[in-house]
Motif scaffolding. Structure first.
Motif, PDB file in Angstrom:
ATOM      1  N   VAL A  97       0.837  -1.207   0.000  1.00 18.73           N
ATOM      2  CA  VAL A  97       0.000   0.000   0.000  1.00 18.73           C
ATOM      3  C   VAL A  97       0.871   1.256   0.000  1.00 18.73           C
ATOM      4  O   VAL A  97       0.564   2.244  -0.677  1.00 18.73           O
ATOM      5  N   LYS A  98       1.980   1.227   0.740  1.00 16.89           N
ATOM      6  CA  LYS A  98       2.866   2.392   0.798  1.00 16.89           C
ATOM      7  C   LYS A  98       3.669   2.568  -0.486  1.00 16.89           C
ATOM      8  O   LYS A  98       4.041   3.690  -0.830  1.00 16.89           O
ATOM      9  N   SER A  99       3.946   1.483  -1.189  1.00 20.63           N
ATOM     10  CA  SER A  99       4.847   1.537  -2.341  1.00 20.63           C
ATOM     11  C   SER A  99       4.130   1.776  -3.660  1.00 20.63           C
ATOM     12  O   SER A  99       4.688   2.442  -4.552  1.00 20.63           O
ATOM     13  N   ILE A 100       2.923   1.243  -3.821  1.00 23.48           N
ATOM     14  CA  ILE A 100       2.206   1.365  -5.097  1.00 23.48           C
ATOM     15  C   ILE A 100       1.732   2.801  -5.286  1.00 23.48           C
ATOM     16  O   ILE A 100       1.154   3.395  -4.368  1.00 23.48           O
ATOM     17  N   PRO A 101       1.964   3.409  -6.456  1.00 29.09           N
ATOM     18  CA  PRO A 101       1.512   4.786  -6.698  1.00 29.09           C
ATOM     19  C   PRO A 101      -0.003   4.922  -6.566  1.00 29.09           C
ATOM     20  O   PRO A 101      -0.755   3.980  -6.843  1.00 29.09           O
ATOM     21  N   VAL A 102      -0.447   6.111  -6.166  1.00 25.93           N
ATOM     22  CA  VAL A 102      -1.880   6.368  -5.986  1.00 25.93           C
ATOM     23  C   VAL A 102      -2.620   6.171  -7.303  1.00 25.93           C
ATOM     24  O   VAL A 102      -3.728   5.615  -7.329  1.00 25.93           O
ATOM     25  N   ALA A 103      -2.024   6.607  -8.411  1.00 22.60           N
ATOM     26  CA  ALA A 103      -2.687   6.483  -9.711  1.00 22.60           C
ATOM     27  C   ALA A 103      -2.977   5.020 -10.049  1.00 22.60           C
ATOM     28  O   ALA A 103      -4.023   4.702 -10.626  1.00 22.60           O
ATOM     29  N   SER A 104      -2.065   4.123  -9.704  1.00 23.34           N
ATOM     30  CA  SER A 104      -2.286   2.700  -9.970  1.00 23.34           C
ATOM     31  C   SER A 104      -3.470   2.174  -9.172  1.00 23.34           C
ATOM     32  O   SER A 104      -4.307   1.417  -9.694  1.00 23.34           O
ATOM     33  N   PHE A 105      -3.549   2.566  -7.893  1.00 20.94           N
ATOM     34  CA  PHE A 105      -4.691   2.164  -7.075  1.00 20.94           C
ATOM     35  C   PHE A 105      -5.999   2.671  -7.676  1.00 20.94           C
ATOM     36  O   PHE A 105      -7.008   1.958  -7.709  1.00 20.94           O
ATOM     37  N   ILE A 106      -5.990   3.919  -8.141  1.00 20.37           N
ATOM     38  CA  ILE A 106      -7.213   4.510  -8.682  1.00 20.37           C
ATOM     39  C   ILE A 106      -7.672   3.753  -9.924  1.00 20.37           C
ATOM     40  O   ILE A 106      -8.858   3.424 -10.074  1.00 20.37           O
ATOM     41  N   ILE A 107      -6.739   3.463 -10.824  1.00 18.91           N
ATOM     42  CA  ILE A 107      -7.097   2.763 -12.062  1.00 18.91           C
ATOM     43  C   ILE A 107      -7.593   1.346 -11.763  1.00 18.91           C
ATOM     44  O   ILE A 107      -8.595   0.889 -12.334  1.00 18.91           O
ATOM     45  N   LEU A 108      -6.904   0.645 -10.863  1.00 19.40           N
ATOM     46  CA  LEU A 108      -7.340  -0.705 -10.482  1.00 19.40           C
ATOM     47  C   LEU A 108      -8.724  -0.674  -9.841  1.00 19.40           C
ATOM     48  O   LEU A 108      -9.572  -1.530 -10.122  1.00 19.40           O
ATOM     49  N   ALA A 109      -8.958   0.314  -8.987  1.00 20.33           N
ATOM     50  CA  ALA A 109     -10.251   0.417  -8.315  1.00 20.33           C
ATOM     51  C   ALA A 109     -11.367   0.730  -9.307  1.00 20.33           C
ATOM     52  O   ALA A 109     -12.496   0.241  -9.162  1.00 20.33           O
ATOM     53  N   LEU A 110     -11.054   1.529 -10.333  1.00 23.53           N
ATOM     54  CA  LEU A 110     -12.075   1.860 -11.339  1.00 23.53           C
ATOM     55  C   LEU A 110     -12.497   0.635 -12.144  1.00 23.53           C
ATOM     56  O   LEU A 110     -13.628   0.552 -12.618  1.00 23.53           O
ATOM     57  N   ILE A 111     -11.555  -0.308 -12.305  1.00 24.43           N
ATOM     58  CA  ILE A 111     -11.892  -1.537 -13.026  1.00 24.43           C
ATOM     59  C   ILE A 111     -12.869  -2.399 -12.222  1.00 24.43           C
ATOM     60  O   ILE A 111     -13.766  -3.032 -12.773  1.00 24.43           O
ATOM     61  N   LEU A 112     -12.703  -2.380 -10.894  1.00 22.73           N
ATOM     62  CA  LEU A 112     -13.482  -3.273 -10.034  1.00 22.73           C
ATOM     63  C   LEU A 112     -14.718  -2.620  -9.427  1.00 22.73           C
ATOM     64  O   LEU A 112     -15.700  -3.304  -9.156  1.00 22.73           O
TER      65      LEU A 112
END
Length: 249
Positions: A97-112
């Motif tokens: 959670v600390k290492s993954i960029p925020v943008a990656s989390f946002i894009i992954l969350a938008l898929i799900l």
């Protein structure tokens, strides 16, 4: 705990003057508008119901994400301090959670998930490791002599938490919340800009960018700064009241 910097009126005025001089020197409102024009545009926006609906919607979602992250981080830190296996299990997840960029989390969350509550999830994920690490550190730094005394006198667990752990963990919790509050707003608004949920500050920022509406872009950015500062001050004031209550105990 380090002392937080204080905003001085003269320093704010100096930066506003530099902004005004820069806008006058550039003389290109499309790239840099003056503070006066931004404030005028903000005053006009504040006179509409859509403005307050967007502010309230973003405030509600980001606040929910922050509170959920703070509660989960505190609870998981308590479990990790009590059970070594829980800490070992959570270590890879917290590192991710600390290492993954925020943008990656946002894009992954938008898929799900839907974009409607995307800011809640992203704020939660950004706050969680900050609270977890600080509260766990506070628990580990608790006075061993006091803990030994509590065991010798067989003080019940709830009273032990209330009178031994809570006063010593409180400074760590306060510092973590001060850091996580700003982080939650940055990440939450970024999620709204990408997800564009209806009736949000992020949606208005994205629209301002698409239509090259620089006054609106600066005005909504100023709104984010003011609302996040107000929320931070209010929450930390409530936290300070809790700290004084602990001292009276």
């Amino acid at each position: 705990m380090s002392r937080r910097p204080v905003l001085r009126a003269w320093a704010v005025a100096a930066w506003l003057l530099a902004w005004q001089l820069g806008a006058m020197a550039l003389d290109q409102p499309l790239f840099l508008v003056s503070p006066a024009r931004v404030l005028l545009r903000l005053a006009r926006l504040a006179g509409t119901a859509d403005f307050w609906a967007a502010v309230a919607g973003s405030l509600l979602r980001i606040t929910a994400g922050f509170l959920l992250g703070a509660a989960a981080g505190t609870a998981l830190a308590a479990l990790s301090a009590r059970f070594r296996r829980v800490e070992e299990l959570l270590a890879p997840a917290m590192l991710a959670v600390k290492s993954i960029p925020v943008a990656s989390f946002i894009i992954l969350a938008l898929i799900l998930f839907s974009s409607r509550n995307l800011a809640v999830l992203i704020s939660f994920l950004m706050v969680l490791p900050v609270l977890y690490a600080n509260v766990l550190g506070g628990i580990r730094a608790a006075d061993r002599q006091l803990l030994e005394m509590a065991r010798v006198f067989r003080i019940p667990p709830l009273r032990r938490i209330r009178y031994v752990y809570a006063p010593q963990v409180y400074p760590y919790l306060q510092s973590a919340c001060a850091s996580a509050l700003g982080l939650s707003w940055k990440a939450g608004v970024a999620a709204e800009v990408i997800g564009m949920p209806d009736g949000s500050i992020g949606e208005r920022l994205q629209q301002a960018k698409i239509y090259l509406n620089t006054p609106d872009l600066f005005a909504w950015t100023l709104v984010i700064v003011l609302v996040s500062l107000a929320f931070e001050k209010a929450f930390l004031a409530l936290l300070a009241l809790g700290g004084r209550a602990l001292e009276r105990m």
